[in-house]
Motif scaffolding. Structure first.
Motif, PDB file in Angstrom:
ATOM      1  N   HIS A 152      31.774  44.345  52.496  1.00 54.73           N
ATOM      2  CA  HIS A 152      32.513  43.425  53.283  1.00 54.73           C
ATOM      3  C   HIS A 152      32.506  42.007  52.675  1.00 54.73           C
ATOM      4  N   SER A 153      32.750  41.978  51.639  1.00 55.16           N
ATOM      5  CA  SER A 153      32.783  40.512  51.014  1.00 55.16           C
ATOM      6  C   SER A 153      34.180  39.882  50.858  1.00 55.16           C
ATOM      7  N   ARG A 154      34.379  38.758  51.526  1.00 55.18           N
ATOM      8  CA  ARG A 154      35.602  38.230  51.280  1.00 55.18           C
ATOM      9  C   ARG A 154      35.821  37.329  50.252  1.00 55.18           C
ATOM     10  N   ARG A 155      34.649  37.128  49.445  1.00 58.46           N
ATOM     11  CA  ARG A 155      34.745  36.478  48.222  1.00 58.46           C
ATOM     12  C   ARG A 155      35.321  37.325  47.158  1.00 58.46           C
ATOM     13  N   SER A 156      34.824  38.734  47.085  1.00 54.42           N
ATOM     14  CA  SER A 156      35.286  39.571  46.209  1.00 54.42           C
ATOM     15  C   SER A 156      36.926  39.830  46.309  1.00 54.42           C
ATOM     16  N   GLY A 157      37.155  40.029  47.686  1.00 57.74           N
ATOM     17  CA  GLY A 157      38.396  40.238  48.057  1.00 57.74           C
ATOM     18  C   GLY A 157      39.495  39.227  47.428  1.00 57.74           C
ATOM     19  N   LEU A 215      37.268  45.209  42.170  1.00 59.30           N
ATOM     20  CA  LEU A 215      36.980  44.269  43.147  1.00 59.30           C
ATOM     21  C   LEU A 215      37.159  44.491  44.647  1.00 59.30           C
ATOM     22  N   LEU A 216      38.432  44.758  44.715  1.00 60.01           N
ATOM     23  CA  LEU A 216      38.711  45.094  46.377  1.00 60.01           C
ATOM     24  C   LEU A 216      38.112  46.179  46.640  1.00 60.01           C
ATOM     25  N   GLU A 217      37.673  47.432  45.805  1.00 56.32           N
ATOM     26  CA  GLU A 217      36.856  48.286  46.329  1.00 56.32           C
ATOM     27  C   GLU A 217      35.231  47.797  46.805  1.00 56.32           C
ATOM     28  N   ALA A 269      39.916  39.024  43.821  1.00 49.93           N
ATOM     29  CA  ALA A 269      40.695  40.059  43.275  1.00 49.93           C
ATOM     30  C   ALA A 269      42.165  39.828  43.465  1.00 49.93           C
ATOM     31  N   GLY A 270      42.381  39.257  44.747  1.00 54.17           N
ATOM     32  CA  GLY A 270      43.873  39.017  45.389  1.00 54.17           C
ATOM     33  C   GLY A 270      44.468  37.720  44.293  1.00 54.17           C
ATOM     34  N   ILE A 271      43.590  36.694  43.872  1.00 55.86           N
ATOM     35  CA  ILE A 271      43.859  35.755  43.134  1.00 55.86           C
ATOM     36  C   ILE A 271      44.158  36.291  41.740  1.00 55.86           C
ATOM     37  N   GLY A 272      43.210  37.168  41.143  1.00 58.76           N
ATOM     38  CA  GLY A 272      43.642  38.019  39.938  1.00 58.76           C
ATOM     39  C   GLY A 272      44.798  38.624  39.818  1.00 58.76           C
ATOM     40  N   LEU A 273      45.116  39.479  40.763  1.00 54.66           N
ATOM     41  CA  LEU A 273      46.414  40.103  40.837  1.00 54.66           C
ATOM     42  C   LEU A 273      47.552  39.324  40.979  1.00 54.66           C
ATOM     43  N   LEU A 274      47.705  38.278  41.699  1.00 53.61           N
ATOM     44  CA  LEU A 274      48.474  37.097  41.526  1.00 53.61           C
ATOM     45  C   LEU A 274      48.742  36.627  40.382  1.00 53.61           C
TER      46      LEU A 274
END
Length: 417
Positions: free
Chosen positions: A206-211, A198-200, A214-219
């Motif tokens: 250039h999608s903030r939503r995907s980033g 998702l980060l890739e 992914a960040g919430i998922g990792l957290l």
């Protein structure tokens, strides 16, 4: 079977937490080391070959061998040797992809950046790294899967991981434990891979939503993995004595003996925990270093493998010399013999015995050249084996080594005679 599965799953949260802590610590450290190193060697061409060659050489070393090498180098067992080995193992895909990504940026784009007055730092941060990000993150994905998988091999060096399920399950012929360990490791690797994917994707589109996703998922993954460890730590920090650590090697008898010792200590009112599935020499070194408090070992193993002795004195003399050597050379106290003998023996199937008319070692020696022999990893390097070969002139057609739990199955299936 259902009860066995429930019992294994009850241990999963804490074991998974340890595995996640080890894997992510190694992966993040690998990123922090490789990222600036890759930037440096993309600028200094002379460093590319030695740096990438070193990372490639490390990758060619089998994972278990690399983990085992860390123990004598660091003089301890547990988290640290496993962590350093996994950091080294994580480096190649991160380093290679970061260098490839930076060097793969279109030269015309770099010329345009310089043409509008960008400094080299601005060019790196605003042009090269953003354009190389998809390739860099792809390398991190590969590294994450490698590290999570290789971390299961950390059990023999004393680091708690999902490999505890696999190694103990293999030794005790418990397929449920092996299955739980394999499925949990695969699920963790896939989850990390998809979150980094998702980060890739975010970097490519250039999608903030995907980033953010992914960040919430990792957290959430971090919280789910580390919460059981924090809860366990909270329940043990009550001013109590540190538990006595009982060690065990990687076979069934050792698991049973360690459990007996642990239960006996607990019944005496002492806190005790077992640390199982450690390699033979690694376990002894852990005892000498004070990381394990006690375990059951075998006089022949200490005599041959630790003391490096090849002579075979009478039993009483051997025990006396071994006790003195352990005390003087390694500051290890032998509490005393347990009263049982654990001797190697040669076994042959009834079918082969009848076919070749073998009922003694002398008769075996006349047919050995047509037979295949198998044993555990240790026996063929011990003085007993060399003495046996010399005395009876044993020369087998094939010599094979197995995990101890597979030797009976090897005879049953005809893999050895």
């Amino acid at each position: 079977m259902k009860q066995d599965l429930i019992a294994e799953l009850a241990l999963l949260p804490v074991t998974l937490g340890h595995h996640l802590l080890l894997s992510l610590s190694a992966l993040l450290t690998g990123i922090f080391i490789c990222f600036p190193l890759a930037i440096l060697i993309s600028r200094v061409k002379a460093l590319q070959w030695p740096a990438l060659t070193f990372a490639s050489i490390v990758q060619t070393i089998p994972g278990l061998a690399l983990l085992a090498l860390m123990v004598p180098l660091l003089g301890q067992i547990g988290f640290l040797p496993a962590f350093i080995a996994l950091v080294l193992y994580s480096m190649l895909p991160i380093l290679h992809n970061t260098v490839t990504g930076i060097l793969g940026v279109d030269r015309s784009v770099l010329e345009a950046a310089r043409g509008i007055g960008m400094t080299s730092t601005q060019q790196l941060l605003k042009v090269e790294l953003p354009l190389a990000a998809p390739v860099i993150i792809a390398g991190i994905r590969t590294s994450a899967v490698w590290v999570v998988g290789t971390a299961t091999l950390a059990t023999p060096v004393g680091a708690t991981s999902l490999g505890n399920y696999i190694f103990s399950g293999l030794q005790t012929q418990n397929p449920i434990a092996v299955l739980v360990g394999c499925v949990a490791a695969a699920a963790l690797a896939i989850t990390l891979d998809q979150l980094i994917r998702l980060l890739e994707s975010s970097a490519r589109q250039h999608s903030r939503r995907s980033g953010m996703t992914a960040g919430i998922g990792l957290l959430l993954l971090l919280l789910a993995g580390f919460a059981p460890l924090m809860l366990k730590k909270g329940t043990t920090q009550n001013g109590a004595l540190a538990p006595i650590v009982v060690g065990a090697k990687t076979f069934t008898e050792q698991y049973v003996l360690a459990e007996f010792l642990t239960l006996a200590l607990k019944q005496a009112g002492l806190p005790a925990v077992s640390k199982t599935s450690l390699g033979s020499t690694i376990l002894f070194e852990a005892l000498a270093a004070g990381e394990v408090d006690c375990y059951v070992d075998y006089s022949g193993t200490i005599w041959a493998n630790i003391m490096k002795r090849s002579d075979i004195p009478p039993r009483a003399a051997l025990l006396e010399q071994m006790t003195r050597w352990l005390h003087e050379k390694r500051q290890v106290r032998l509490l005393g013999p347990l009263g049982f003998e654990n001797t190697y023996a040669l076994a042959i199937s009834k079918e082969s015995s009848l076919k070749h008319r073998i009922s003694s070692l002398a008769e075996l020696s006349t047919h050995a050249s047509a037979l295949r022999i198998g044993s555990d990893y240790e026996f063929f390097s011990r003085p007993e084996w060399f003495a046996l070969k010399k005395s009876y002139g044993l020369q087998f057609a094939e010599q094979r080594t197995f995990d101890p739990s597979l030797m009976y199955a090897a005879i049953r299936t005809g893999s050895v005679d």
